[in-house]
Design an enzyme around this catalytic site. Sequence first.
Site, PDB file in Angstrom:
ATOM      1  N   GLY A 184       0.981  -1.213   0.065  1.00  0.00           N
ATOM      2  CA  GLY A 184      -0.131   0.137  -0.460  1.00  0.00           C
ATOM      3  C   GLY A 184       1.038   1.191   0.463  1.00  0.00           C
ATOM      4  N   ILE A 188       0.930   7.472   3.699  1.00  0.00           N
ATOM      5  CA  ILE A 188       1.532   6.676   4.081  1.00  0.00           C
ATOM      6  C   ILE A 188       3.139   5.904   3.825  1.00  0.00           C
ATOM      7  CG2 ILE A 188       1.821   5.631   6.872  1.00  0.00           C
ATOM      8  CD1 ILE A 188      -1.010   6.956   7.676  1.00  0.00           C
ATOM      9  N   ARG A 269      -4.464  -1.737  10.678  1.00  0.00           N
ATOM     10  CA  ARG A 269      -5.508  -2.343  10.674  1.00  0.00           C
ATOM     11  C   ARG A 269      -5.247  -3.477  10.984  1.00  0.00           C
ATOM     12  NH1 ARG A 269      -6.872   2.293  11.598  1.00  0.00           N
ATOM     13  NH2 ARG A 269      -8.814   3.434  10.852  1.00  0.00           N
ATOM     14  N   GLU A 298      -9.601  -5.479  20.129  1.00  0.00           N
ATOM     15  CA  GLU A 298      -9.149  -3.944  20.380  1.00  0.00           C
ATOM     16  C   GLU A 298     -10.149  -3.060  21.983  1.00  0.00           C
ATOM     17  OE1 GLU A 298      -8.107  -0.729  17.734  1.00  0.00           O
ATOM     18  OE2 GLU A 298      -6.306  -1.431  17.381  1.00  0.00           O
ATOM     19  N   HIS A 318      -2.234   1.514  19.840  1.00  0.00           N
ATOM     20  CA  HIS A 318      -2.936   1.871  18.229  1.00  0.00           C
ATOM     21  C   HIS A 318      -2.715   3.604  18.631  1.00  0.00           C
ATOM     22  CE1 HIS A 318      -6.573   2.109  15.530  1.00  0.00           C
ATOM     23  NE2 HIS A 318      -5.657   3.446  15.183  1.00  0.00           N
TER      24      HIS A 318
END
Length: 437
Positions: A184, A188, A269, A298, A318
Amino acid sequence: MDKHKVKRQRLDRICDGIRPPILNGPMPVRPLVALLDGRDCTIEMPILKDVATVAFCDAQSTQEIHEKVLSEAVGALMYHTITLSREDLEKFKALRIIIKIGSGYDNIDIKSAAELGIAVCNIPSASVEETADSTLCHILNLYRRVTWLHQAMREGNRPASVEQIREVAGGAARIRGETLGIIGLGRIGQAVALRAKAFNFTVIFYDPYLADGVERSLGLQRMATLQELLMHSDCITLHCNLNEHNHHLINDFTIKQMRQGCFLVNTARGGLVDEKALAQALKDGRIRGAALDVHESEPFSFSQGPLKDAPNLICTPHTAWYSEHASIEAREEAAKEIRRAIAGPIPDSLRNCVNKDYLLAAVQWSGMEQAAVHPELNGASSYRFPPGVVGVTSAGHPSAIEGLVASSHPLIPSVSHTPSPGQTTKPDPDREIPTDQ
């Protein structure tokens, strides 16, 4: 007729045809905007105070949201700590716009939202630098084993000989010449790539949705398939949004395609990684070490779940996205997007509507009334309290936050609550990840 005008009119009909327009009149009739999973509205209030009443809910589920908000809120701000399924969305009777404070929006059913006439937006630029920096910290930590060395020192294990150093620092590796594989290459992913090159990594990536030529401008090598990237990487870092196509992208099958002793980093994720398969790979040594900032469940706890006994594992809660600057910036942009929604029209007035295509497909045009609709988003249910920040108490009465709204109601102290980042999935330069692996 201008095709863009026709398209806008169609989208107007979808949004306004499913739910009524938002009333944006003078005091005290102003639309209600609710922060669903937080209490601190001090950033949002200056931006919205003249056009809306801002309420906070501090909820972790829709069961904790007061009926007044469910029935009257036309706009919602939210972080990553609450999930909105179709069942949850159907509880909101007047909702027209949801803003996810951060880039990831996998905790919202965006297709169902569109079918209900609700636009969903994100903040794709949120926390890019912070997440990239945190990713590099995790990568360096795995290679240089800083966490384990620190833990050994805290436990009183102070190596005094070369043999003891070798035992404590075993597994530390040289970075120069290693290959970093990025899955990806959005905002980022690109930021991580540039940082990694400065540390002398050879950087490769896989992203089937990225336009040709980007790799040449960044000096990177593109892999044609995911399998090719897995086979050539010494360390793999994930920068993908989570969707129905890439859930458990890292699983027992793909782990077996990796190089023996590969490192794995995930700051994207949690659902991208099958934690049971990862735990077994860490125990077997097939994966030499892993660093996770996000988890399948989470908040994460080492005391339960498949990773509780996994060796060579670093976990953070996270927080890779967070800095005070990034938090403020994301909240400001979210409030501005709400303001644009109130001014209308939806979704054309919005900068980052992630379910615009679903909105377009939500209604069969042949069965729709062809009468002209009001082009502005001036409508949905009005809120009877004056503009300001209010908290909806268990009794259903509004309560002002101290210092923001003059009120005779009891004051509720504000508690800071901050956003979560993620990545987007649109197949254009703004999206963060491949949507289909």
